[in-house]
Design an enzyme around this catalytic site. Structure first.
Site, PDB file in Angstrom:
ATOM      1  CB  CYS B  86      -0.653  -1.608  -4.610  1.00  0.00           C
ATOM      2  SG  CYS B  86      -1.757  -2.340  -5.843  1.00  0.00           S
ATOM      3  CG  HIS B 194      -0.391   2.751  -6.723  1.00  0.00           C
ATOM      4  ND1 HIS B 194       0.718   1.952  -6.579  1.00  0.00           N
ATOM      5  CD2 HIS B 194      -1.376   1.933  -7.141  1.00  0.00           C
ATOM      6  CE1 HIS B 194       0.420   0.709  -6.902  1.00  0.00           C
ATOM      7  NE2 HIS B 194      -0.851   0.658  -7.243  1.00  0.00           N
ATOM      8  CD  GLU B 196       3.343   4.250  -5.710  1.00  0.00           C
ATOM      9  OE1 GLU B 196       2.642   4.622  -4.752  1.00  0.00           O
ATOM     10  OE2 GLU B 196       3.229   3.124  -6.251  1.00  0.00           O
TER      11      GLU B 196
END
EC number: 6.3.5.3
Lengths: 721, 222
Positions: B86, B194, B196
């Protein structure tokens, strides 16, 4: 610079009544200085002093074994076990958002986040409850776009997940939108920070962003003297800087870890004035400030301007002087201002010096404690006429459903919440959309559930039942995800309290809220009152927004499943077919008649306990509220991507808004177990249909799920974007 | 194995990225933006999401000038591994470690939702846990994720098999649907989505785990 003389025009332009000014003369024993007058007006305005509402706020239940800190501090604090607590509050930013939607909404978010981290809590969840005028009104589209972007712009940069909220439209908000922002944070119970100063001669430290003229007295703009001396007029809406807020949060939490903080208070409304007075008053001390030491963004600022500035992203702290170097190093690290601007003093004085000159010298305790308090006249809201049999309409069920889901009030709100970061921090277990949001307590097996609710139509028709209903709906939304409701914050938005009918709405709603939070054991721990929400004499719908927090304990499963092919649809609770003030009447028949549904708090408790106690069998659940059984069944079907068949065909059964009800989707074995359990618990449980296929069939009417889904997902953007 | 996560004052996914690295088995240290060196022996640097220095100018432009970014660039130039997610992707393009730029989303609005990504290549330390052509669900959350590069650069990325992920249904106007790209030596990945945030069961999806796990396996055996 020559300060303006105190004239009756100047007093009036500060929003002070002649009687209030007489009280000032009595307190001071002399004519106040210009700066002192400004300080009084800041402390005594409705927003800061709660002068119209205090009498009634005192009646609310605020205590319970779970409550660590109730109303009065920056935010409420509730125990969630294992030495941890949740810190939360909701606050309005209505007027600024109407004037400047982006910045008004953004700084509303900033203010509530500051309230939370000032107490030592890292924000972990945000919500916002938004009320706008009718979609066709010329201001509405601009306000919706600006407010949503402002909320997102601030919260996304700051880095807190948005987990829920509400968006509603009604002509009563045409001239006065509502922006209510909620934030919750997580802290260790032994590391909470309060605002009460202690110790004499302790340094008072200014932290964060510099002070500018933004937000300085809209009230004073009207005075000619002020116009003659001010360099340039600034808008009264402050400008937010979420990047600075983020740094201020990190620096503040790091600073708290050094042990240097004796007490701390954020600068919100009336900035330096309110925060300094609050800290001194709570600690029984005086405060002396040297304004030349205040970090300033603009040149030649006066004492008056500095004391009344509402520049954002600032804090005031009383410092342990032995740890000054450590404290300063933290703020240098984060590139933020750190300035000693004064000290605590033994005398009861609020002493303001600017370049050695006394600009204000006030008795601090009296200033804090003597704000006027009014027992405003009020009249009870007349009882609403219930619908007669002849008033009850009949509609084809699918037509009724389409009428609801094509309205921006009941269409899906993806357009709104996809503009908010809902998954930052990596602990979001349930995003906004249907019912409560869920956030994992980082590093534990616990979860916190968040919801915000109110049905203003009900409150207008019947303030007491409407007040109860707002709490009951919040209770149900928390329950439907398997959470135990813990506590509540209330954001009370009403019209002009000087009108007895409006005050009657306020009194009635608080009565209902009080009864409900007591019965459902979810005490009020924080809140905010916003009055004078009127334009051209037209008040908004009374809108006491309820924000509530619940806990899913370690070892408990949250209820977050989706309906599947073959599931049975079970309805918990009694259906009487109450259509008065219903969403169907409002959206489809353009009628707002009848009484609000009655709220049976015993039934709410019984049915809520039943859902939580039977989570072994309940994997998919939603509460019934606006739009009744038909809308709830559609929403479960839509979320699960599966069709549904509901057997009933009559309008009151399908669209009635009787309270204390839930819809459950489960398999046959689970249904059987629930039937047994319901019999034992004395809870009404009925089979109302089943999930499966790819159509929505209600009574004898049906439509493809895909067609309805398209309406549901596109109508919001089509109407207001 | 050691990972370092860069912390800018406006980073807000630094913890999330650190958690994902830790869950994959890395020993993680956080590195402050004012530091001019990475910790000794770091195998991979993570540049997290957020708003580095507020991003009131072009996203990542100021961060690219920070002391720590000089060290990140040196690390990459030495052949070290790096992952920018990002804002981290934006920063890596601003430093020139990765080509192209991230423009404002075509729809001009911030977008946060889970999107379908196509794994465009499994030939990298980050994507070896997938098969090319796999479709995975990963959250996006950005205002400026519209990847742009000139036609030659895009052709080069494609010819060299350096497009790591593409969007199945392009949400932001990115050229050639590009969601993530690799450096020429395939040791640096920048991506807007993302991974994560799709790294454990509680996230409602674990499609992002392979980015970190594959990395751990490869870094460990390298």
């Amino acid at each position: 610079m020559q300060e303006p003389a105190i004239t009756s025009e100047l007093i009036e332009s500060h929003g002070l009544s002649p009687a209030e000014y007489d009280r000032i003369l009595e307190i001071m024993g002399r004519v106040p200085t210009y700066t002192e007058l400004g300080i009084f007006s800041a402390m005594w305005n409705e927003h800061c002093s709660y002068k119209s509402s205090k009498k009634w706020l005192r009646t609310l239940p605020t205590e319970g074994p779970q409550v660590i800190c109730g109303p009065g501090e920056n935010a409420g604090i509730v125990d969630i076990g294992d030495g941890q607590c949740v810190v939360f509050k909701m606050e309005s930013h209505n007027h600024p958002s109407y004037i400047e939607p982006y910045q008004g909404a953004a700084t509303g978010v900033g203010g509530i986040l500051r309230d939370v981290f000032t107490m030592g809590a890292r924000p972990i969840a945000a919500m916002n409850s938004l009320s706008f005028g009718e979609p066709a009104h010329h201001k509405t589209t601009q306000l919706v776009n600006g407010v949503v972007e402002g909320v997102g712009g601030y919260g996304n940069c700051f880095g807190v997940p948005c987990v829920g909220g509400e968006v509603r439209f009604h002509p009563a908000y045409n001239g006065n939108c509502l922006v209510n922002a909620f934030a919750a944070g997580l802290a260790d119970t032994d590391k909470i920070f309060y605002s009460a100063a202690s110790g004499i001669g302790m340094p008072v430290v200014y932290l964060g962003a510099k002070t500018g003229r933004d937000g300085v007295g809209g009230a004073t703009m009207a005075s000619a003297e002020f116009d003659d001396t001010i360099e340039e007029k600034r808008p009264t809406v402050q400008v937010g800087d979420p990047f600075t807020e983020k740094r201020l949060m990190e620096a503040t939490l790091e600073l708290m870890g050094t042990g240097a903080v004796i007490s701390i208070q954020d600068m919100g409304a009336a900035g330096l004035t309110c925060s300094a007075v609050e800290m001194g008053d709570k600690g029984g001390l005086g405060v002396k400030l040297n304004l030349e030491d205040v970090p300033q963004r603009e040149e030649n600022m006066t004492a008056y301007e500095m004391m009344l500035s509402e520049s954002q992203e600032r804090m005031l702290m009383v410092l342990n002087p032995e740890l000054e170097a450590e404290a300063r190093a933290v703020f240098v690290k984060w590139d933020l201002d750190f300035a000693i601007v004064g000290e605590t003093i033994a005398e009861d004085r609020f002493l303001i010096l600017h370049n050695g000159e006394v600009k204000a010298d006030l008795p601090l305790a009296t200033l804090a404690g003597s704000a006027p308090e009014y027992d405003r006249p009020w009249v009870p809201t007349p009882a609403a006429e219930p619908l007669t049999d002849a008033d009850v309409p009949t509609i084809d069920p699918i037509d009724g459903l389409k009428g609801l889901i094509s309205s921006p009030n009941y269409a899906g709100k993806q357009w709104v919440y996809e503009q908010y970061d809902t998954t930052v921090m990596g602990d979001t277990a349930r995003r906004p959309g249907v019912g409560s949001g869920l956030i994992r307590v980082h590093g534990t097996e616990k979860m916190l559930a968040f919801t915000s609710d109110v049905t203003p139509r009900y409150v207008k028709a019947n303030p007491t039942e409407g007040g109860k209903q707002a709490v009951a709906e919040a209770y149900r939304n928390l329950t439907a995800v398997g959470a135990k409701p813990l506590a509540t914050t209330d954001n009370l938005n009403f019209g002009n309290p000087e009108k007895p009918e409006i005050m009657g709405q306020f009194v009635g709603a608080l009565d209902g809220i009080g009864q409900a939070v007591a019965a459902l054991d979810m005490p009020i721990v924080s809140g905010n009152v916003s009055l004078y929400n009127e334009t051209d004499g037209q008040g908004i719908l009374p809108t006491p927004t309820i924000g509530a927090v619940g806990l899913v304990a370690a070892g408990e499963e949250p209820i977050i499943g989706e309906a599947r092919d073959g599931h049975v649809a079970l309805l918990i609770g009694d259906t009487l077919g109450h259509l008065g003030q219903s969403a169907l009447l409002a959206e489809v028949f353009n009628r707002e008649d009848g009484d609000a549904p009655a709220v049976d708090l015993d039934a709410e408790k019984r049915n809520g306990d039943f859902v939580r106690n039977n989570r072994d069998y309940i994997k998919v659940c939603t509460d019934l509220s606006d739009g009744g059984l038909a809308l709830a069944a559609f929403e479960l079907a839509e979320a699960g991507g599966v069709g549904v068949q509901i057997d009933a065909s009559d309008t009151p059964t399908l669209f009635g808004e009787d309270q204390a009800r839930y819809l459950v989707a489960c398999n046959f074995d689970q249904a059987e177990a629930l039937m047994l359990a319901a019999g034992q618990a004395g809870v009404t449980l009925t089979t109302v249909g089943k999930f499966g296929g790819d159509t929505v069939k209600i009574g004898g009417s049906e439509a493809p799920l895909a067609e309805l889904s398209e309406i549901f997902r596109s109508s919001f953007a089509a109407t207001v974007a | 194995m050691k990972a370092a996560v860069v912390v800018f004052p406006g980073s807000n996914c630094d913890r999330d990225l650190a958690v994902a690295f830790e869950q994959a088995g890395f020993d993680v240290s956080m590195v402050w933006h004012k530091d001019s060196a990475l910790p000794e022996g770091v195998d991979i640097v993570g540049v997290p999401g957020g708003f580095s220095y507020g991003d009131y100018l072009r996203c990542g432009a100021i961060a690219a000038q920070s002391p720590i970014c000089k060290a990140v660039v040196e690390h990459a130039n030495r052949g070290g591994y790096a992952l920018g997610v990002c804002n981290g992707f934006q920063v890596l393009t601003e430093t020139g470690v990765l080509p192209g730029a991230l423009l404002r989303n075509a729809g001009l609005k911030y977008i946060c939702r889970t999107v379908d990504l196509k794994v465009a290549t499994s030939d990298s330390v980050f994507t070896e846990g997938y098969n090319a052509g796999d479709v995975i669900g990963i959250p996006i959350a950005h205002h400026d994720g519209n990847y742009f590069a000139d036609a030659d650069t895009v052709a080069q990325l494609q010819d060299q098999d350096r497009v790591a992920f593409t969007y199945a249904d392009n949400p932001n106007g990115s050229i050639a649907d590009i969601a993530g790209i690799l450096s020429e030596n395939r040791k640096v990945l920048g991506m807007m989505p993302h991974p994560e945030r799709a790294a454990d069961e509680g996230h409602g999806g674990t499609d992002g785990v392979a980015v970190f796990r594959a990395l751990m396996g490869i870094v460990a055996t390298a």
